[in-house]
Design a protein around this motif. Structure first.
Motif, PDB file in Angstrom:
ATOM      1  N   ASP A   1      -0.226   9.263  -4.632  1.00  0.00           N
ATOM      2  CA  ASP A   1      -0.836   7.957  -4.395  1.00  0.00           C
ATOM      3  C   ASP A   1      -2.093   8.160  -3.549  1.00  0.00           C
ATOM      4  O   ASP A   1      -2.014   8.666  -2.425  1.00  0.00           O
ATOM      5  CB  ASP A   1       0.147   7.017  -3.675  1.00  0.00           C
ATOM      6  CG  ASP A   1       1.411   6.766  -4.485  1.00  0.00           C
ATOM      7  OD1 ASP A   1       1.322   6.786  -5.725  1.00  0.00           O
ATOM      8  OD2 ASP A   1       2.478   6.552  -3.882  1.00  0.00           O
TER       9      ASP A   1
ATOM     10  N   PRO B   1      -6.979  11.104   1.601  1.00  0.00           N
ATOM     11  CA  PRO B   1      -8.181  11.144   0.756  1.00  0.00           C
ATOM     12  C   PRO B   1      -8.478  12.537   0.233  1.00  0.00           C
ATOM     13  O   PRO B   1      -8.391  13.518   0.979  1.00  0.00           O
ATOM     14  CB  PRO B   1      -9.285  10.651   1.696  1.00  0.00           C
ATOM     15  CG  PRO B   1      -8.746  10.804   3.077  1.00  0.00           C
ATOM     16  CD  PRO B   1      -7.263  10.701   2.980  1.00  0.00           C
TER      17      PRO B   1
ATOM     18  N   MET C   1       0.817  -1.209   0.000  1.00  0.00           N
ATOM     19  CA  MET C   1       0.000   0.000   0.000  1.00  0.00           C
ATOM     20  C   MET C   1       0.855   1.265   0.000  1.00  0.00           C
ATOM     21  O   MET C   1       0.412   2.325  -0.449  1.00  0.00           O
ATOM     22  CB  MET C   1      -0.951  -0.007   1.193  1.00  0.00           C
ATOM     23  CG  MET C   1      -2.088   0.982   1.049  1.00  0.00           C
ATOM     24  SD  MET C   1      -3.409   0.797   2.273  1.00  0.00           S
ATOM     25  CE  MET C   1      -4.317  -0.573   1.562  1.00  0.00           C
ATOM     26  N   ASP C   2       2.109   1.154   0.476  1.00  0.00           N
ATOM     27  CA  ASP C   2       3.032   2.289   0.430  1.00  0.00           C
ATOM     28  C   ASP C   2       3.800   2.359  -0.887  1.00  0.00           C
ATOM     29  O   ASP C   2       4.677   3.202  -1.057  1.00  0.00           O
ATOM     30  CB  ASP C   2       4.043   2.205   1.585  1.00  0.00           C
ATOM     31  CG  ASP C   2       3.463   2.718   2.887  1.00  0.00           C
ATOM     32  OD1 ASP C   2       2.326   3.216   2.887  1.00  0.00           O
ATOM     33  OD2 ASP C   2       4.163   2.627   3.922  1.00  0.00           O
TER      34      ASP C   2
ATOM     35  N   GLY D   1       0.111   4.544   3.934  1.00  0.00           N
ATOM     36  CA  GLY D   1      -0.839   3.740   3.188  1.00  0.00           C
ATOM     37  C   GLY D   1      -1.565   2.837   4.171  1.00  0.00           C
ATOM     38  O   GLY D   1      -2.599   3.175   4.727  1.00  0.00           O
TER      39      GLY D   1
ATOM     40  N   ALA E   1      -3.886   6.441  -1.659  1.00  0.00           N
ATOM     41  CA  ALA E   1      -3.963   5.885  -0.307  1.00  0.00           C
ATOM     42  C   ALA E   1      -3.359   6.817   0.739  1.00  0.00           C
ATOM     43  O   ALA E   1      -3.614   6.658   1.935  1.00  0.00           O
ATOM     44  CB  ALA E   1      -3.261   4.530  -0.253  1.00  0.00           C
ATOM     45  N   GLU E   2      -2.558   7.790   0.303  1.00  0.00           N
ATOM     46  CA  GLU E   2      -1.855   8.656   1.260  1.00  0.00           C
ATOM     47  C   GLU E   2      -2.797   9.577   2.032  1.00  0.00           C
ATOM     48  O   GLU E   2      -2.707   9.701   3.248  1.00  0.00           O
ATOM     49  CB  GLU E   2      -0.828   9.510   0.527  1.00  0.00           C
ATOM     50  CG  GLU E   2       0.364   8.753  -0.006  1.00  0.00           C
ATOM     51  CD  GLU E   2       1.421   9.717  -0.486  1.00  0.00           C
ATOM     52  OE1 GLU E   2       1.998  10.423   0.376  1.00  0.00           O
ATOM     53  OE2 GLU E   2       1.660   9.796  -1.700  1.00  0.00           O
TER      54      GLU E   2
ATOM     55  N   GLU F   1      -7.198   7.095  -9.775  1.00  0.00           N
ATOM     56  CA  GLU F   1      -8.283   6.337  -9.166  1.00  0.00           C
ATOM     57  C   GLU F   1      -9.564   7.167  -9.248  1.00  0.00           C
ATOM     58  O   GLU F   1      -9.533   8.389  -9.129  1.00  0.00           O
ATOM     59  CB  GLU F   1      -7.931   6.061  -7.701  1.00  0.00           C
ATOM     60  CG  GLU F   1      -9.002   5.366  -6.889  1.00  0.00           C
ATOM     61  CD  GLU F   1      -9.231   3.938  -7.317  1.00  0.00           C
ATOM     62  OE1 GLU F   1     -10.331   3.663  -7.825  1.00  0.00           O
ATOM     63  OE2 GLU F   1      -8.315   3.106  -7.145  1.00  0.00           O
TER      64      GLU F   1
END
Length: 543
Positions: A272, A277, A87-88, A403, A274-275, A298
Motif C-alpha cells: 500500500d 514512499p 488510509m490503513d 497510513g 501510503a505505508e 499508484e
C-alpha cells in the motif's frame, strides 16, 4: 418497524457483532433498537477511540468494524479514527446521527453537512433520506468497505428519518471473488524474475488481508528471494527465516538500504503506497518494479512499474510459483544485512543502564511474548523502534498504523484486539504523549474485563518530533510537557500499575503483568538519547 430498527436488522444480517461508540440525542432511536438486538454496543469514552476500535476489529477479522456517533462534535470526533482506518485499508462502517431533514436547509444547532465532510476520508458515504433505501445503503456500505482495497464507508441518519415507519425486506448477501491474472501476465512476471540477478520482495499489508502469508512462505522457500517487510506487512514471512530482511520504513538510511541499492528488481506484493514512499527505497528511480496486488499501482515517479500482476494475491503467487524455473538463489548478497540487524537487538539484551534504552525495552518485550501474542504500537518515537526491532513470526502480531498514523491509536486498538483474540496476550506500546490522548479508555477495558497491558514509554515530551528537530536544527522546540503520576492515574481506573525504577525490573514486571490476567499499566522511563545515536550510526552505513 422504524427505520432505526430496520437499520439494526440489516447490520445483524451482515453478521455485525459489535458497534463501538458514544450515544447522543440524535441517535436515540438507534440506541433503543439495539436493546432488542444481538449486536453488543460498546460504550467508549471518546468517539475517536470508537473508530480506532472498529478499525482494528476490521483489520484483525477482515470484517468491517462498526462505529457510531451523534451529529456535530460527535461526528467530527469520529472523523480522525475513520480516516485512520481508511488510509490503513481497514474495513469500517461509520454511522452518524444527524439533524432532521426539516432543518438541514439553514444554519442549525450542531448541524454540518456530514456527507461532504466525510467524502474525502471514505470510500463511499450517503445519507438516508427516505426509509425504503435502508437495506440498499447498508448492503452497499458493507460491500464497499470490505472490497479490496478495503476502507471506510459512512451512513448518515437524520433523527426524523430514524423514527419513520418502514416495511422493506433485507437484501441477500452475495460474495465477490477476486479474479486472478491471465497466464500470459504470469509468464511475463516469471521472465522478469528469472532475468534478474538480485530480486528483492517488499511485502505489504495486502498479503495479510489476502491471507497469502503461507503462499509467500512457500514461494520464498522455492526461490530464496529475500523479503523486506513494510511496517504493516510485518510477519508475512517469519523473522526466523533466513530470507527475512526484517522491516523497512525509516525515512533515512538503514541496513536494508543496502539491499534496495543492490537489487535489480523489486517485487512488491500487497504493498500500500501510503505505508512508505518509494522515494525512500528507490531514490534513483532506476530499479524496476514488479507490482503484485489487487489493484494497479499508484502513479509515482519513484515506482517505475515494469509489470502489473493484478487480482487475488494468493492465487497469483501460486500461479507464479508454478511457472518459475527451479532456481534456488544464494542469499549471500543480503546475509550481512540480516546479521547486522539481529546483532543490534541482541547486543542490548544485557544492558542495564537507566532510564531504559528503547532497544532493551523491545528485547524484553519480545522475550516474554509468544509468537501469536499481539503488540500494538502507538505513534511516536517508540513506533520507529518497534518497527525496526520488534520482530514477528506471524502476520498481524505487531500492529502499526502507518497510513494516517494517528496518535492515540494503541489503547483502543488493544481493547478491540483482546475482544477478537481473548486467549492472546495483548500489549499496547504507548508514548506518554499518545497515551493521554485516549487513555480514558482504560475505564472501558476495566468495564469489559479485558486484561490488556499498557507498556508506557515515558520521556515527558513529544519524542519523535524532538528527534526530527534535532536532526534538522540541532535544538528542540516546544516539545516538553508535564505528566501525572501514571501509577496512581492507572489505579484510579481500576488497573494494576507498576513503575520501573531500574532496568532490571522491566522483564519481571512484564512477566507479572501477563500472569495477573488483569488490566495492567507499566510506567517505564525511556532513554531517548538513543534516537540521535541511532541517527548518527545510520548516517555511517556504507553499502
Amino acid at each position: 418497524m422504524k427505520v432505526a430498527q430496520l437499520l439494526i436488522k440489516c447490520l445483524e444480517n451482515e453478521g455485525v457483532e459489535y458497534i463501538f461508540g458514544v450515544p447522543g440525542e440524535e441517535n436515540i432511536d438507534l440506541m433503543d433498537a439495539l436493546l432488542d438486538s444481538k449486536i453488543e454496543f460498546i460504550v467508549t469514552r471518546h468517539e475517536t477511540s470508537a473508530a480506532f476500535m472498529a478499525g482494528t476489529y476490521g483489520r484483525l477479522t477482515g470484517k468491517p468494524g462498526v462505529c457510531l456517533a451523534t451529529l456535530g462534535p460527535g461526528a467530527t470526533n469520529l472523523l480522525t479514527g475513520v480516516a485512520n482506518a481508511n488510509m490503513d485499508q481497514c474495513p469500517l462502517i461509520a454511522i452518524t446521527g444527524q439533524a432532521g431533514l426539516n432543518r438541514q436547509h439553514k444554519i442549525s444547532h450542531q448541524y454540518y453537512d456530514l456527507v461532504n465532510i466525510y467524502e474525502p476520508i471514505t470510500k463511499w458515504n450517503a445519507q438516508i433520506k427516505t426509509p425504503e433505501i435502508v437495506p440498499e445503503v447498508v448492503r452497499k456500505a458493507y460491500q464497499l468497505a470490505n472490497q479490496e482495497k478495503p476502507g471506510a464507508t459512512h451512513i448518515d441518519l437524520p433523527e426524523d428519518v430514524a423514527g419513520m415507519e418502514v416495511d422493506e425486506p433485507l437484501l441477500e448477501i452475495t460474495g465477490r471473488a477476486l479474479p486472478h491474472a491471465e497466464e500470459a501476465i504470469i509468464k511475463k512476471a516469471a521472465s522478469l524474475i528469472e532475468g534478474s540477478s538480485y530480486p528483492l520482495i517488499l511485502a505489504g499489508n495486502g498479503i495479510t488481508r489476502g491471507q497469502a502469508s503461507e503462499e509467500l512462505r512457500t514461494f520464498v522457500e522455492k526461490t530464496n528471494i529475500p523479503v523486506v517487510h513494510s511496517f504493516m506487512g510485518k510477519g508475512a514471512l517469519s523473522w526466523k527465516d533466513e530470507a527475512s530482511l526484517l522491516t523497512a520504513g525509516l525515512s533515512g538510511k538503514d541496513y536494508i538500504t543496502c539491499g534496495f541499492e543492490q537489487a535489480d528488481l523489486i517485487i512488491t506484493i500487497g504493498f500500500d503506497m501510503a505505508e512508505t514512499p518509494p522515494e525512500n527505497w528507490n531514490p534513483e528511480r532506476s530499479t524496476p518494479i514488479l507490482h503484485i496486488d489487487t489493484e494497479e499501482a499508484e502513479i509515482d515517479s519513484h515506482y517505475p512499474v515494469a509489470l502489473n500482476v493484478i487480482g487475488d494475491i494468493k492465487q497469483n503467487i501460486t500461479q507464479l510459483m508454478n511457472v518459475l524455473a527451479d532456481k534456488k538463489r544464494s542469499l549471500d548478497w543480503v546475509r550481512s544485512i540480516r546479521e547486522k540487524a539481529l546483532d543490534e537487538l541482541e547486543s542490548y539484551k544485557q544492558d542495564n543502564e537507566f532510564p531504559v534504552k528503547p532497544q532493551k525495552i523491545i528485547s524484553d518485550l519480545r522475550d516474554v511474548l509468544n509468537d501469536e501474542d499481539i503488540a500494538i504500537s502507538d505513534v511516536g518515537a517508540h513506533k520507529m523502534w518497534m518497527a525496526r526491532m520488534y520482530h514477528t513470526a506471524q502476520p498481524n502480531t505487531c500492529l502499526i498504523s502507518n497510513g494516517l498514523a494517528s496518535m492515540g491509536v494503541a489503547v483502543p486498538s488493544a481493547i478491540a484486539a483482546k475482544m477478537v483474540f481473548p486467549e492472546r496476550n495483548i500489549v499496547a506500546v504507548c508514548g506518554d504523549g499518545s497515551f493521554l490522548m485516549t487513555g480514558a479508555e482504560m475505564e472501558t477495558a476495566v468495564r469489559l474485563n479485558l486484561p490488556i497491558i499498557v507498556l508506557l514509554w515515558r520521556d515527558d515530551g513529544y519524542g519523535l518530533i524532538e528527534w526530527h528537530q534535532m536532526k534538522k536544527f540541532e535544538r528542540p522546540s516546544h516539545i516538553r510537557f508535564g505528566n501525572p503520576d501514571f501509577v496512581q492515574h492507572a489505579k484510579s481506573f481500576g488497573f494494576e500499575a507498576i513503575k520501573i525504577e531500574k532496568t532490571e525490573e522491566l522483564r519481571p514486571a512484564l512477566d507479572k503483568a501477563i500472569s495477573l490476567k488483569k488490566p495492567v499499566l507499566i510506567d517505564c522511563a525511556v532513554d531517548y538519547r538513543e534516537n540521535m545515536k541511532l541517527t548518527e550510526k545510520l548516517r555511517g552505513i556504507r553499502c
